[in-house]
Design an enzyme around this catalytic site. Structure first.
Site, short mmCIF file in Angstrom:
data_model
loop_
_atom_site.label_atom_id
_atom_site.label_comp_id
_atom_site.label_asym_id
_atom_site.label_seq_id
_atom_site.Cartn_x
_atom_site.Cartn_y
_atom_site.Cartn_z
N ASN A 66 1.57 3.67 1.86
CA ASN A 66 2.31 4.13 3.04
C ASN A 66 3.33 3.11 3.53
O ASN A 66 3.88 3.27 4.61
CB ASN A 66 1.35 4.51 4.17
N LYS A 67 3.60 2.04 2.76
CA LYS A 67 4.57 1.03 3.20
C LYS A 67 5.96 1.31 2.60
O LYS A 67 6.14 2.27 1.88
CB LYS A 67 4.07 -0.36 2.82
N PHE A 68 6.90 0.41 2.88
CA PHE A 68 8.30 0.66 2.49
C PHE A 68 8.48 0.78 0.99
O PHE A 68 9.24 1.61 0.51
CB PHE A 68 9.20 -0.46 3.02
N TYR A 104 0.86 -1.18 0.00
CA TYR A 104 0.00 0.00 0.00
C TYR A 104 0.90 1.24 0.00
O TYR A 104 2.08 1.15 0.32
CB TYR A 104 -0.92 -0.03 1.24
#
Ligand SMILES: *Cc1c(COP(=O)(O)O)cnc(C)c1O
Length: 201
Positions: free
Chosen positions: A179-181, A177
């Protein structure tokens, strides 16, 4: 102001997306295959299976392990809601286990008092890049014949005792998603070393 997240999308990514659009395969095909291959190499598991979200990865992991109606799944009481929801999706009951000071992850000392004869699996969530105490969780699971799923949505590249998170359990789940790394917009991955589980997923 420090942003909660901000994906870095450069020329290389834009070029790759355009190439993909022109190839006529926007959902499957060589890019997804390459991503799975590279992911396995980075994490160290035999199989990586790209799915549509981290939540879908957790849902599929539970289905592949045969978790069903009437079963209980232990999840940490402090995390994103997805692991508890995934248990509900397969008809199981999520049972909340408090977290540990210092790691913010599932407290292994509380597992003993949380199991019943209906407990089938533990979802160990590595939170904020910090790893769960996998040695204690895995030895507890082995003793009580429980499956373990690692939720690595917040732990891509995290290590525990020199090994990458995602290598310790039956199935590990990742999210891409925004907002992930790393991000694919929406997306996720299931990793496993077990061919049967990989086939079922
Ligand atoms: C983001 C996240 C998920 C779910 O991932 P989605 O791709 O948003 O479905 C699951 N678990 C944790 C710990 C997360 O942070």
């Amino acid at each position: 102001m420090i942003k909660f997240y901000s994906p870095q999308i450069g020329e290389e990514e834009i070029k790759a997306v355009i190439e993909c659009l022109r190839s006529g395969h926007v959902s499957q095909g060589k890019y997804v295959e390459q991503f799975q291959k590279d992911f396995s190499k980075f994490i160290g598991t035999k199989f990586s299976l790209a799915v549509s979200s981290g939540t879908a990865a957790l849902h599929l992991a539970l289905l592949a392990l045969g978790i069903k109606n009437g079963d209980e799944v232990l999840v940490p009481s402090y995390t994103f809601i997805a692991p508890a929801n995934a248990a509900l999706y397969v008809g199981a009951t999520p049972k909340f286990v408090d977290i540990e000071k210092g790691t913010f992850c599932l407290n292994p000392s509380l597992l003993e008092n949380s199991i019943t004869n209906r407990t089938k699996a533990i979802i160990a969530v590595h939170l904020y890049g910090l790893s769960c105490d996998m040695d204690r969780i895995m030895s507890f699971a082995k003793k009580h014949d429980l499956y373990v799923i690692e939720d690595c949505a917040q732990a891509l590249g995290s290590e525990y005792k020199g090994k990458k998170a995602g290598n310790f359990s039956d199935v590990s789940c990742f999210s891409f998603y925004e907002n992930k790394f790393i991000t694919t917009g929406e997306g996720g991955m299931c990793c496993t070393n077990n061919e049967n589980i990989a086939k079922r997923i």
